[in-house]
Design a protein around this motif. Structure first.
Motif, PDB file in Angstrom:
ATOM      1  N   GLN A 170       0.806  -1.217   0.000  1.00  0.00           N
ATOM      2  CA  GLN A 170       0.000   0.000   0.000  1.00  0.00           C
ATOM      3  C   GLN A 170       0.846   1.278   0.000  1.00  0.00           C
ATOM      4  N   ASP A 171       2.156   1.145   0.185  1.00  0.00           N
ATOM      5  CA  ASP A 171       3.018   2.323   0.221  1.00  0.00           C
ATOM      6  C   ASP A 171       3.029   3.025  -1.127  1.00  0.00           C
ATOM      7  N   LYS A 172       3.055   4.355  -1.073  1.00  0.00           N
ATOM      8  CA  LYS A 172       3.088   5.161  -2.294  1.00  0.00           C
ATOM      9  C   LYS A 172       4.355   4.838  -3.076  1.00  0.00           C
ATOM     10  N   GLY A 173       4.202   4.651  -4.365  1.00  0.00           N
ATOM     11  CA  GLY A 173       5.341   4.369  -5.228  1.00  0.00           C
ATOM     12  C   GLY A 173       5.670   2.894  -5.350  1.00  0.00           C
ATOM     13  N   ASN A 174       4.905   2.036  -4.658  1.00  0.00           N
ATOM     14  CA  ASN A 174       5.135   0.600  -4.774  1.00  0.00           C
ATOM     15  C   ASN A 174       4.543   0.105  -6.086  1.00  0.00           C
ATOM     16  N   VAL A 175       5.345  -0.615  -6.862  1.00  0.00           N
ATOM     17  CA  VAL A 175       4.898  -1.194  -8.121  1.00  0.00           C
ATOM     18  C   VAL A 175       4.602  -2.678  -7.937  1.00  0.00           C
ATOM     19  N   PHE A 176       5.445  -3.349  -7.142  1.00  0.00           N
ATOM     20  CA  PHE A 176       5.289  -4.782  -6.896  1.00  0.00           C
ATOM     21  C   PHE A 176       5.970  -5.106  -5.573  1.00  0.00           C
ATOM     22  N   TYR A 177       5.331  -5.966  -4.783  1.00  0.00           N
ATOM     23  CA  TYR A 177       5.918  -6.377  -3.500  1.00  0.00           C
ATOM     24  C   TYR A 177       5.394  -7.770  -3.209  1.00  0.00           C
ATOM     25  N   SER A 178       6.297  -8.741  -3.119  1.00  0.00           N
ATOM     26  CA  SER A 178       5.852 -10.103  -2.864  1.00  0.00           C
ATOM     27  C   SER A 178       6.866 -10.855  -2.012  1.00  0.00           C
ATOM     28  N   HIS A 179       6.392 -11.908  -1.390  1.00  0.00           N
ATOM     29  CA  HIS A 179       7.193 -12.757  -0.502  1.00  0.00           C
ATOM     30  C   HIS A 179       7.070 -14.173  -1.032  1.00  0.00           C
ATOM     31  N   LEU A 180       8.217 -14.788  -1.351  1.00  0.00           N
ATOM     32  CA  LEU A 180       8.223 -16.092  -2.005  1.00  0.00           C
ATOM     33  C   LEU A 180       9.132 -17.056  -1.261  1.00  0.00           C
ATOM     34  N   GLU A 181       8.805 -18.346  -1.342  1.00  0.00           N
ATOM     35  CA  GLU A 181       9.682 -19.359  -0.763  1.00  0.00           C
ATOM     36  C   GLU A 181      10.404 -20.099  -1.877  1.00  0.00           C
ATOM     37  N   ASP A 205      10.622   4.926  -7.792  1.00  0.00           N
ATOM     38  CA  ASP A 205      11.792   5.804  -7.773  1.00  0.00           C
ATOM     39  C   ASP A 205      12.419   5.796  -6.377  1.00  0.00           C
ATOM     40  N   GLN A 206      13.534   6.518  -6.245  1.00  0.00           N
ATOM     41  CA  GLN A 206      14.246   6.555  -4.971  1.00  0.00           C
ATOM     42  C   GLN A 206      13.414   7.207  -3.879  1.00  0.00           C
ATOM     43  N   ALA A 207      12.591   8.181  -4.225  1.00  0.00           N
ATOM     44  CA  ALA A 207      11.730   8.835  -3.232  1.00  0.00           C
ATOM     45  C   ALA A 207      10.775   7.818  -2.611  1.00  0.00           C
ATOM     46  N   ALA A 208      10.266   6.898  -3.406  1.00  0.00           N
ATOM     47  CA  ALA A 208       9.361   5.864  -2.883  1.00  0.00           C
ATOM     48  C   ALA A 208      10.104   4.933  -1.934  1.00  0.00           C
ATOM     49  N   VAL A 209      11.348   4.558  -2.289  1.00  0.00           N
ATOM     50  CA  VAL A 209      12.161   3.709  -1.413  1.00  0.00           C
ATOM     51  C   VAL A 209      12.445   4.433  -0.098  1.00  0.00           C
TER      52      VAL A 209
END
Length: 96
Positions: free
Chosen positions: A32-43, A59-63
């Motif tokens: 839900q963070d602004k600037g997030n394009v993809f976020y996943s957790h994998l095994e 971008d770096q501002a999002a990080v």
């Protein structure tokens, strides 16, 4: 431009279930963070209890904003209790 971050984690087998519950909060909030394009957790399909968090940021501002969030600060403070060794982080910047 996109920033790709891969976080490699080796979890203590006895703490696997607690870890999975714990990391779910980070993933759900980070998505839900602004600037997030993809976020996943994998095994890893070949090695049990080895996980990967894959993050893509606009971008770096999002990080930078993500790095200041309460959910990431909590993760950084507490993740060590679940791990066999320190996590390994790889960062790459891609150009469109």
């Amino acid at each position: 431009m996109m920033i790709v971050i891969n976080v490699h984690l080796k979890v203590i087998p006895a703490k696997r279930e607690a870890y999975l519950t714990y990391v779910e909060n980070l993933v759900n909030k980070s998505r839900q963070d602004k600037g997030n394009v993809f976020y996943s957790h994998l095994e890893d399909v070949y090695t049990k209890n080895q996980f990967l968090i894959v993050e893509n940021w606009a971008d770096q501002a999002a990080v930078d904003a993500h790095n200041k969030t309460e959910h990431l600060q909590d993760f950084l403070k507490n993740i060590g209790t679940y791990l066999v060794e320190d996590c390994k982080i790889n960062v790459a910047v891609t150009k469109d």
